[in-house]
Design a protein around this motif. Sequence first.
Motif, PDB file in Angstrom:
ATOM      1  N   UNK A 163      -0.249  22.115  26.656  1.00 17.71           N
ATOM      2  CA  UNK A 163       0.651  20.966  26.483  1.00 17.71           C
ATOM      3  C   UNK A 163       1.888  21.055  27.372  1.00 17.71           C
ATOM      4  N   UNK A 164       1.946  22.068  28.234  1.00 17.71           N
ATOM      5  CA  UNK A 164       3.087  22.178  29.140  1.00 17.71           C
ATOM      6  C   UNK A 164       2.625  22.786  30.455  1.00 17.71           C
ATOM      7  N   UNK A 165       3.436  22.594  31.492  1.00 19.20           N
ATOM      8  CA  UNK A 165       3.115  23.181  32.787  1.00 19.20           C
ATOM      9  C   UNK A 165       2.721  22.153  33.827  1.00 19.20           C
ATOM     10  N   UNK A 166       2.593  22.631  35.056  1.00 18.84           N
ATOM     11  CA  UNK A 166       2.302  21.759  36.189  1.00 18.84           C
ATOM     12  C   UNK A 166       1.006  20.974  35.990  1.00 18.84           C
ATOM     13  N   UNK A 167      -0.038  21.670  35.527  1.00 15.22           N
ATOM     14  CA  UNK A 167      -1.344  21.023  35.395  1.00 15.22           C
ATOM     15  C   UNK A 167      -1.311  19.908  34.354  1.00 15.22           C
ATOM     16  N   UNK A 168      -0.546  20.104  33.295  1.00 16.03           N
ATOM     17  CA  UNK A 168      -0.407  19.056  32.280  1.00 16.03           C
ATOM     18  C   UNK A 168       0.230  17.814  32.895  1.00 16.03           C
ATOM     19  N   UNK A 169       1.326  18.016  33.649  1.00 10.46           N
ATOM     20  CA  UNK A 169       1.964  16.877  34.320  1.00 10.46           C
ATOM     21  C   UNK A 169       0.980  16.201  35.273  1.00 10.46           C
ATOM     22  N   UNK A 198      -7.749  14.127  25.146  1.00 14.41           N
ATOM     23  CA  UNK A 198      -7.454  15.033  24.037  1.00 14.41           C
ATOM     24  C   UNK A 198      -6.860  16.295  24.637  1.00 14.41           C
ATOM     25  N   UNK A 199      -5.823  16.830  23.997  1.00 16.24           N
ATOM     26  CA  UNK A 199      -5.204  18.065  24.461  1.00 16.24           C
ATOM     27  C   UNK A 199      -5.284  19.098  23.339  1.00 16.24           C
ATOM     28  N   UNK A 200      -5.319  20.367  23.703  1.00 19.91           N
ATOM     29  CA  UNK A 200      -5.163  21.381  22.659  1.00 19.91           C
ATOM     30  C   UNK A 200      -3.948  22.233  22.979  1.00 19.91           C
TER      31      UNK A 200
END
Length: 403
Positions: free
Chosen positions: A111-117, A131-133
């Motif tokens: 839910x955080x970090x470069x890849x999430x953005x 969907x995210x985990x």
Amino acid sequence: MKRYRILHIMNYYIPEMGYQENYLPAEQKKLGLFPFIITSDRYPPIQNYDQILAPVLGSRIQYPGRFKDNGVEILRLPVILENIHHTYVLLKGLYRSILKIDPDIIHLHGVSGYLVFQVLIINSFLNMPLVMDSHTCYFNVNPYNFKKRFYYKILKRLVYPCFKSKIQKILPINEDAKIFLKDELNIPESKLTILPLGTDVKTFYFSETERVAFRKKLGLNPNDVVAIHSGKLSDRKQTSFLVNSLTGLFSNFPSFKLLIVGSGSKEYMDSIRFIVKENDMENKVFFYPFAQRNVLRKFYNAADIGIWPGDPSITIQEAMACKLPIIVQDHRDTKELNAYTNGIVVRRGDKAQLLSAISKLVLNKKLREDLGEKSLQLVQDILNWKSIAQRSIELYREALGRP
């Protein structure tokens, strides 16, 4: 049931491990879905990688391209940018790869970090069900300093409000992760459903024959009561605290032994070995390096008690599948692990509580066996990857708005 195409996207992937990313897609495939994984061209930059994982995995940097693990096709993409301190990556060619795979749903791990953005921005154009985990808990963001708090406030106030309509569900792994998402990122309860971590019951199971044979190989006596502590070893796992706490226990229980299976930094392991040597515990505490899963199962079968007084680890579920009672910290991040009252919880850092729990189990064989049976039942009912994969399919259907 429609055979959905599920695209799992994650920062890193290590083949042949016991993590969620290894087993969840594989079990989904067995249940009739078409899972696919996109990840980076490298292994995670854990501290002291060269000492801990390099002897087993080799070089951290891998080649981009496709391969299969557990029957699931995996695409490694080149990394544009990596922050090794926070295990964040940006992937080259991600947009084109998502278009080519054309999934019914994207399952983003984290839910955080470069890849999430990167995925959130890409999906604002593609508008695919997402969907995210989340494995982010209060215990694993420690120290939760000003810099981290400021970062999560940006996510809370700027990032997630912009993209919340594009996220159908977020799946925290436990109660602690759920509370973190609610309090620190302001994710509404309606979007949150716990999807716990599990274990592979085909690899980890109890065998009396294996128990007898491996105890003999380890030089253990039939009457020895053996505890095990395994995984990546560090102060967060409270390995040193555990060994320090035992210095006076062995004289009271001569038949008690401790197996430490795994590794940490050289400095950390040297400090633990020093404690063992200084307190004449070399015939009571035994060290073994990281073991392949089929060998690790033998260690669990040889043991009578599993002890993890610090941060939880996937090794706990593996030990439970081998019918071990557990001693874990009394915290909401272990709630799912002790759901059947299959262990004893102790306050983190409380030596008296830890020794009391160990003593209780050492002295009472029937209690060990009863709690061990409950551990196994919990794994068979809930904490196995097949059950978790079935639950994930139900949650995907909810995200897609389909019965």
